[in-house]
Design a protein around this motif. Structure first.
Motif, mmCIF file in Angstrom:
data_model
loop_
_atom_site.group_PDB
_atom_site.id
_atom_site.type_symbol
_atom_site.label_atom_id
_atom_site.label_comp_id
_atom_site.label_asym_id
_atom_site.label_seq_id
_atom_site.Cartn_x
_atom_site.Cartn_y
_atom_site.Cartn_z
ATOM 1 N N PRO A 1 47.920 58.025 26.499
ATOM 2 C CA PRO A 1 47.647 58.381 25.107
ATOM 3 C C PRO A 1 47.644 59.891 24.897
ATOM 4 O O PRO A 1 47.379 60.645 25.832
ATOM 5 C CB PRO A 1 46.256 57.810 24.857
ATOM 6 C CG PRO A 1 45.749 57.273 26.141
ATOM 7 C CD PRO A 1 46.851 57.266 27.137
ATOM 8 N N ASP A 2 47.947 60.295 23.680
ATOM 9 C CA ASP A 2 47.909 61.726 23.370
ATOM 10 C C ASP A 2 46.445 62.191 23.357
ATOM 11 O O ASP A 2 45.539 61.378 23.178
ATOM 12 C CB ASP A 2 48.587 61.974 22.018
ATOM 13 C CG ASP A 2 47.702 61.585 20.863
ATOM 14 O OD1 ASP A 2 46.797 62.363 20.516
ATOM 15 O OD2 ASP A 2 47.886 60.483 20.303
ATOM 16 N N PRO A 3 46.202 63.498 23.544
ATOM 17 C CA PRO A 3 44.818 63.974 23.684
ATOM 18 C C PRO A 3 44.030 64.029 22.375
ATOM 19 O O PRO A 3 42.814 64.216 22.410
ATOM 20 C CB PRO A 3 44.995 65.382 24.270
ATOM 21 C CG PRO A 3 46.368 65.806 23.869
ATOM 22 C CD PRO A 3 47.191 64.557 23.755
ATOM 23 N N PRO B 1 42.866 61.751 20.032
ATOM 24 C CA PRO B 1 44.075 60.944 19.988
ATOM 25 C C PRO B 1 44.366 60.492 18.565
ATOM 26 O O PRO B 1 43.483 60.494 17.713
ATOM 27 C CB PRO B 1 43.677 59.737 20.841
ATOM 28 C CG PRO B 1 42.198 59.568 20.597
ATOM 29 C CD PRO B 1 41.659 60.949 20.300
ATOM 30 N N CYS B 2 45.617 60.100 18.330
ATOM 31 C CA CYS B 2 45.976 59.549 17.017
ATOM 32 C C CYS B 2 45.333 58.171 16.856
ATOM 33 O O CYS B 2 44.786 57.625 17.813
ATOM 34 C CB CYS B 2 47.496 59.462 16.874
ATOM 35 S SG CYS B 2 48.226 58.115 17.822
ATOM 36 N N ALA B 3 45.441 57.618 15.674
ATOM 37 C CA ALA B 3 44.784 56.325 15.391
ATOM 38 C C ALA B 3 45.279 55.230 16.328
ATOM 39 O O ALA B 3 44.501 54.371 16.747
ATOM 40 C CB ALA B 3 45.039 55.935 13.937
ATOM 41 N N ALA B 4 46.560 55.260 16.674
ATOM 42 C CA ALA B 4 47.124 54.211 17.543
ATOM 43 C C ALA B 4 46.624 54.388 18.981
ATOM 44 O O ALA B 4 46.139 53.440 19.602
ATOM 45 C CB ALA B 4 48.651 54.240 17.490
ATOM 46 N N CYS B 5 46.748 55.606 19.507
ATOM 47 C CA CYS B 5 46.308 55.866 20.885
ATOM 48 C C CYS B 5 44.815 55.578 21.027
ATOM 49 O O CYS B 5 44.362 55.120 22.074
ATOM 50 C CB CYS B 5 46.634 57.300 21.289
ATOM 51 S SG CYS B 5 48.399 57.583 21.558
ATOM 52 N N ALA B 6 44.053 55.847 19.966
ATOM 53 C CA ALA B 6 42.598 55.648 20.016
ATOM 54 C C ALA B 6 42.229 54.195 20.268
ATOM 55 O O ALA B 6 41.160 53.911 20.791
ATOM 56 C CB ALA B 6 41.957 56.142 18.724
ATOM 57 N N MET C 1 52.520 53.014 20.215
ATOM 58 C CA MET C 1 52.729 53.245 18.780
ATOM 59 C C MET C 1 52.287 54.658 18.385
ATOM 60 O O MET C 1 52.032 54.925 17.210
ATOM 61 C CB MET C 1 51.920 52.231 17.962
ATOM 62 C CG MET C 1 52.249 50.774 18.224
ATOM 63 S SD MET C 1 53.938 50.333 17.788
ATOM 64 C CE MET C 1 53.834 50.339 16.004
ATOM 65 N N CYS C 2 52.194 55.556 19.337
ATOM 66 C CA CYS C 2 51.686 56.919 19.093
ATOM 67 C C CYS C 2 52.351 57.544 17.858
ATOM 68 O O CYS C 2 53.555 57.487 17.685
ATOM 69 C CB CYS C 2 51.920 57.795 20.320
ATOM 70 S SG CYS C 2 51.242 59.454 20.112
ATOM 71 N N ARG C 3 51.525 58.152 17.010
ATOM 72 C CA ARG C 3 52.029 58.684 15.731
ATOM 73 C C ARG C 3 52.395 60.155 15.818
ATOM 74 O O ARG C 3 53.111 60.656 14.969
ATOM 75 C CB ARG C 3 50.953 58.548 14.652
ATOM 76 C CG ARG C 3 50.320 57.185 14.544
ATOM 77 C CD ARG C 3 50.946 56.343 13.453
ATOM 78 N NE ARG C 3 50.361 55.002 13.487
ATOM 79 C CZ ARG C 3 49.279 54.652 12.808
ATOM 80 N NH1 ARG C 3 48.685 55.521 12.009
ATOM 81 N NH2 ARG C 3 48.809 53.434 12.891
ATOM 82 N N ASN C 4 51.808 60.885 16.778
ATOM 83 C CA ASN C 4 52.037 62.335 16.750
ATOM 84 C C ASN C 4 52.983 62.822 17.838
ATOM 85 O O ASN C 4 53.253 64.013 17.926
ATOM 86 C CB ASN C 4 50.703 63.096 16.791
ATOM 87 C CG ASN C 4 49.932 62.845 18.084
ATOM 88 O OD1 ASN C 4 50.519 62.504 19.105
ATOM 89 N ND2 ASN C 4 48.621 63.015 18.033
ATOM 90 N N GLY C 5 53.457 61.906 18.685
ATOM 91 C CA GLY C 5 54.441 62.288 19.703
ATOM 92 C C GLY C 5 53.881 63.133 20.833
ATOM 93 O O GLY C 5 54.623 63.608 21.684
HETATM 94 ZN ZN ZN Z 1 48.999 59.050 19.827
#
Ligand code: ZN
Length: 349
Positions: free
Chosen positions: A92-94, A96-101, A107-111
């Motif tokens: 997941p992104d750090p 985190p975006c709503a999806a990664c959370a 489905m990560c939104r911020n790449g």
């Molecule tokens: Zn994300």
């Protein structure tokens, strides 16, 4: 230990080199690598068109389709020495975006996600790797070497998961026919999952291949080595586009029956213009409630689904998808595309 490394952004920089043992910061479970599957993403990375080294480093350990055996795992991790395992690719992104959370890093939104062997994290292409227990999946030991197919199967499992969620928007959804375009490993695994769902499966390939024909006949599927235009009367309920060939992508749009779903799995490069009657396509899609959607990557639930798919499949059938094994010393040979290749694997055993 030996590792397969590349300098991302530089073509033909691939080599085998000695690197330090995997750092504890990669995770508490130590895994001995048995095999590594190779796919188009690896070819892109080696050709210098894709991939990112970890921050502050020049080179990336490549490899994201793993299979290994646990050597050390802490008590309470859920793993023990000897377990056959596959690593999850994305983190997941750090933010985190709503999806990664919620654990849906696919489905990560911020790449800003990272990926082992692809994006800012060393991959599994070394004699050992370390990994966090939460990103490790146990596989049925009965599968043996065929378990290296788990990662590509997870991508297909996500495609099916989302196709079925879309289909269920109407309570009447009972799909009967599936068309898979592209008969590479992903296309064949998509056909396998269609077969397991009791669908009438058709697979379109760009040219005749006897092994693929035999494999698909085993699934009771119809193999078409012809152009999409000749399949005009088929009107499938589901299309899984796995070729990534721009002309095929154009042809599958609007090719389904009413309430049909076109799932785009294959990746294309930009720069392909086609004349499309967008008025006709839109009219058909609107009036027939059709859906076209894209899908990439997989989260933990999809790896689980993939494990169930492989466990249910005929082991010999799965093994026949692996058409070539190359030793570590000659790993770059695994990137060549030979005529009869389906899945090529780098053998670490
Ligand atoms: Zn994300």
């Amino acid at each position: 230990m030996r590792a397969l490394t590349v300098a991302p952004g530089t073509a033909n920089s691939a080599r085998v080199e000695d690197v330090p043992d995997p750092p504890l910061s990669d995770g508490s479970v130590l895994v001995k690598t048995l095999a590594l599957g190779v796919c188009g993403t690896d070819r892109e990375i080696v050709s210098g068109k894709y991939g990112w080294a970890p921050q502050g480093e020049q080179r990336l350990v490549i490899g994201h389709e793993s299979l290994g055996k646990v050597e050390q795992a802490p008590a309470g991790s859920g793993f023990q020495a000897g377990d056959l395992v596959v690593g999850i690719v994305r983190r997941p992104d750090p933010v985190p975006c709503a999806a990664c959370a919620v654990g849906e890093w696919d489905m990560c939104r911020n790449g800003r996600y990272t990926e082992r062997g692809i994006k800012e994290r060393n991959g599994f292409g070394s004699e050992h790797f370390r990994i966090e227990p939460d990103f490790l999946v146990k596989v049925d030991p009965v599968l043996g070497g065929a378990a290296v197919l788990l990662e590509p199967t997870s991508v297909v499992a996500k495609a099916w998961d989302h196709t079925e969620r879309i289909g269920e928007r109407t309570r009447s959804w009972k799909p009967k026919t599936l068309l898979v375009t592209g008969a590479g490993p992903v296309g064949l695994l998509a056909a396998l999952m269609g077969y397991q769902r009791g669908l009438e499966v058709h697979v379109l390939d760009h040219r005749e291949n006897l092994l693929k024909r035999r494999l698909l006949e085993k699934l009771g599927a119809v193999y078409h080595a012809e152009s999409m235009r000749e399949l005009g009367a088929l009107k499938p309920d589901i299309v899984m586009e796995c070729s990534g060939a721009p002309g095929v992508v154009r042809d599958v749009l609007g090719s389904t029956g009413a309430s049909g779903i076109v799932c785009l799995v294959g990746v294309t490069s930009p720069g392909h213009d086609f004349d499309i009657d967008i008025g006709l396509l839109n009219r058909d899609m609107v009036l027939d409630n059709e859906t076209v959607f894209g899908t990439v990557n997989a989260n933990r639930a999809h790896y689980q689904m993939a494990g169930e798919t492989l466990a249910k499949a005929d082991k010999e059938w799965l093994e026949r998808l692996i058409t070539r094994r190359e030793p570590v010393e000659q790993w770059t040979k695994s990137l060549e595309r030979l005529q009869d290749d389906i899945k090529v694997v780098i053998d670490f055993s």
